[in-house]
Structures are given as structure tokens and as C-alpha cells.
Design an enzyme around this catalytic site. Structure first.
Site, short mmCIF file in Angstrom:
data_model
loop_
_atom_site.label_atom_id
_atom_site.label_comp_id
_atom_site.label_asym_id
_atom_site.label_seq_id
_atom_site.Cartn_x
_atom_site.Cartn_y
_atom_site.Cartn_z
N SER A 69 48.56 30.08 51.88
CA SER A 69 49.71 29.44 51.24
C SER A 69 50.50 28.61 52.25
CB SER A 69 50.64 30.49 50.64
OG SER A 69 49.96 31.29 49.70
N1 SAH Z 1 49.08 34.53 50.28
C1 SAH Z 1 47.71 34.21 50.48
C2 SAH Z 1 47.30 33.28 49.35
C3 SAH Z 1 45.89 33.08 49.14
S1 SAH Z 1 45.52 32.03 47.78
C4 SAH Z 1 47.56 33.51 51.83
O1 SAH Z 1 48.55 32.93 52.27
O2 SAH Z 1 46.49 33.51 52.42
C5 SAH Z 1 45.63 33.13 46.42
C6 SAH Z 1 44.69 34.29 46.43
O3 SAH Z 1 44.81 34.95 45.18
C7 SAH Z 1 43.21 33.92 46.59
O4 SAH Z 1 42.67 34.62 47.66
C8 SAH Z 1 42.59 34.36 45.25
O5 SAH Z 1 41.28 34.85 45.37
C9 SAH Z 1 43.55 35.45 44.81
N2 SAH Z 1 43.54 35.73 43.38
C10 SAH Z 1 43.48 34.85 42.33
N3 SAH Z 1 43.51 35.52 41.16
C11 SAH Z 1 43.59 36.84 41.47
C12 SAH Z 1 43.62 38.04 40.68
N4 SAH Z 1 43.57 38.02 39.35
N5 SAH Z 1 43.68 39.20 41.35
C13 SAH Z 1 43.70 39.27 42.70
N6 SAH Z 1 43.66 38.18 43.48
C14 SAH Z 1 43.61 36.97 42.88
#
Ligand code: SAH
Length: 219
Positions: A69
Site C-alpha cells: 500500500s
Molecule cells: N497492506 C498490505 C496491502 C497489500 S494489497 C501491504 O501494504 O503490503 C491487499 C492484499 O489484500 C493483497 O495481498 C490481497 O491478496 C489481499 N486480499 C484481497 N482480498 C482478500 C480477502 N478476501 N481476504 C484476505 N486477503 C485479501
């Protein structure tokens, strides 16, 4: 602190301080959040080839079609979560790189983090252990189910956008607790803060945002 954590050149403390100044210019006011983000080595949460860009205020690819993010978004969501006090426990949906987990775990005693893509979560676990976090519990699961066994939570934060708020997340909020979540389809998402005010929920629309979609199932 090891040399790797300290960073040099594009990952040095000076570079990190510049990011913190940018976040302040963008309206982040909470000093506790800013101080934590000043210290966390974000370059360790991205691939080495991207380390020199880790302190730009941008999201970056982390593989599997996902992104770490944007720092502004991490700061804003954390600020919204802790505005009325530090929660005792928090559920994070979407571990991703583990960077937001690190920010949360620096502030909150117990963090529970769910991720649907197993290799991303395994990698995040290693990074977070290396950086020294011991207060994060992980679960490979569809965050649409929340994590009932460890709840209810004093806060929930989602890093992926569903088209509407998953009922299970609302159910797992304590009274007075806040859910910070982006809602909507690509191009028309808004960040929302939902507060459980028994017997209802208060919804505040914060600002337009752009997150990866909240997907069903686990892989
Ligand atoms: N805060 C993290 C954001 C990663 S992007 C960072 O800064 O690295 C968002 C993440 O949410 C992704 O890894 C994606 O796989 C996950 N995601 C999407 N839908 C989801 C769900 N239903 N349950 C769990 N994780 C989910």
C-alpha cells in the site's frame, strides 16, 4: 539496529525523513503514526530491485498481482483507526507485504492478520520476524469471514476493496470499535470508517481511494 535495517543512500534515515515530511504535507497529523513510520524499514518489505523506491509515496508491486500500500494510505488508515485511543487488538485483512502489519504491530498489543494468497503471507511472516515483530498472528484465509475465534476486535482494517462491507467483519467488531475499509469498484472507491455504536453502525465517508479488489476464497 543492523546495517540492513538502517539502510544507506536511497534507504537511509534522511530519505525516510523526506517521506515523513511529505506525509505531513498531505495532512497526516498523528505524531505517533508518523514516528512509527519514520522507523520502519519499508525497503525490507519490497523486492531488492525496488528498494531504492521504497521511500517514495507510492504503492509498488509485490507479486501475485498485488501491491504494497501507498505510505500515505497506510498512515491515513492507521490514524483513523487510533483517533480515539489505541485498540487492544486489531484484525487486518490483506497481509500483503506485511508493511501495514508492521505499522499496526508497533502501536497495538495484538495484531491478527489474514491473507488469501499463501506465498505472500509466508513471505511477509519471514520479513516481519526478521524485523523483530512478535505480536502478529497470521491466518491463511478469505478475510470476508473475518477471524471469529480471536475476536471480537477493537479495530479492523482492510487493505482490499469489496463492493460492500462484509457482514462478518461488522459482526466481529466490539461496541465502540472501528472498521477502516475501502468500498466500491475500481475507479469509484471510497475509504469508509464504520463505528459500531450498539445497536447500529455509524458510517463516515473519508475520501476517494484506489485499492486492489477484495477477492473471495484462498489460493
Ligand atoms: N497492506 C498490505 C496491502 C497489500 S494489497 C501491504 O501494504 O503490503 C491487499 C492484499 O489484500 C493483497 O495481498 C490481497 O491478496 C489481499 N486480499 C484481497 N482480498 C482478500 C480477502 N478476501 N481476504 C484476505 N486477503 C485479501
Amino acid at each position: 539496529m543492523s546495517l540492513q535495517h538502517q539502510g544507506i543512500g536511497m534507504t537511509s534515515q534522511r530519505t525516510r525523513d523526506r517521506l515523513i515530511s511529505q506525509l505531513q504535507e498531505l495532512g497526516i497529523k498523528n505524531q505517533v503514526v508518523l514516528n512509527v513510520m519514520r522507523k520502519i524499514p519499508r525497503h525490507l518489505f519490497v523486492a531488492e530491485a525496488l528498494a531504492s523506491r521504497a521511500y517514495e509515496n507510492n504503492s509498488l508491486p509485490i507479486g501475485h498481482g498485488q501491491t504494497i500500500s501507498q505510505p500515505y494510505m497506510v498512515a491515513r488508515m492507521t490514524e483513523l483507526l487510533i483517533e480515539d485511543g489505541i485498540p487492544e487488538n486489531v484484525l487486518e485483512v490483506g497481509t500483503g507485504s506485511g508493511y501495514q502489519s508492521a505499522v499496526l504491530a508497533s502501536l497495538i498489543p495484538r495484531v491478527f492478520s489474514v491473507e488469501r494468497i499463501s506465498p505472500l503471507q509466508e513471505h511477509a511472516k519471514l520479513t516481519l520476524a526478521k524485523v523483530g515483530f512478535r505480536n502478529i498472528n497470521f491466518r491463511h484465509s478469505d478475510g470476508g469471514w473475518g477471524w471469529n475465534a480471536c475476536g471480537p476486535y477493537e479495530g479492523i482494517l482492510a487493505a482490499a476493496a469489496p463492493s460492500e462491507i462484509p457482514q462478518k467483519l461488522l459482526d466481529q467488531l466490539k461496541v465502540g470499535a472501528k472498521l477502516i475499509i475501502p468500498i466500491g469498484e475500481k475507479g469509484e472507491q471510497v475509504l469508509q470508517r464504520v463505528t459500531r455504536t450498539e445497536p447500529e453502525f455509524d458510517v463516515e465517508v473519508i475520501e476517494p481511494v484506489s485499492f486492489v479488489p477484495f477477492l473471495k476464497g484462498r489460493v
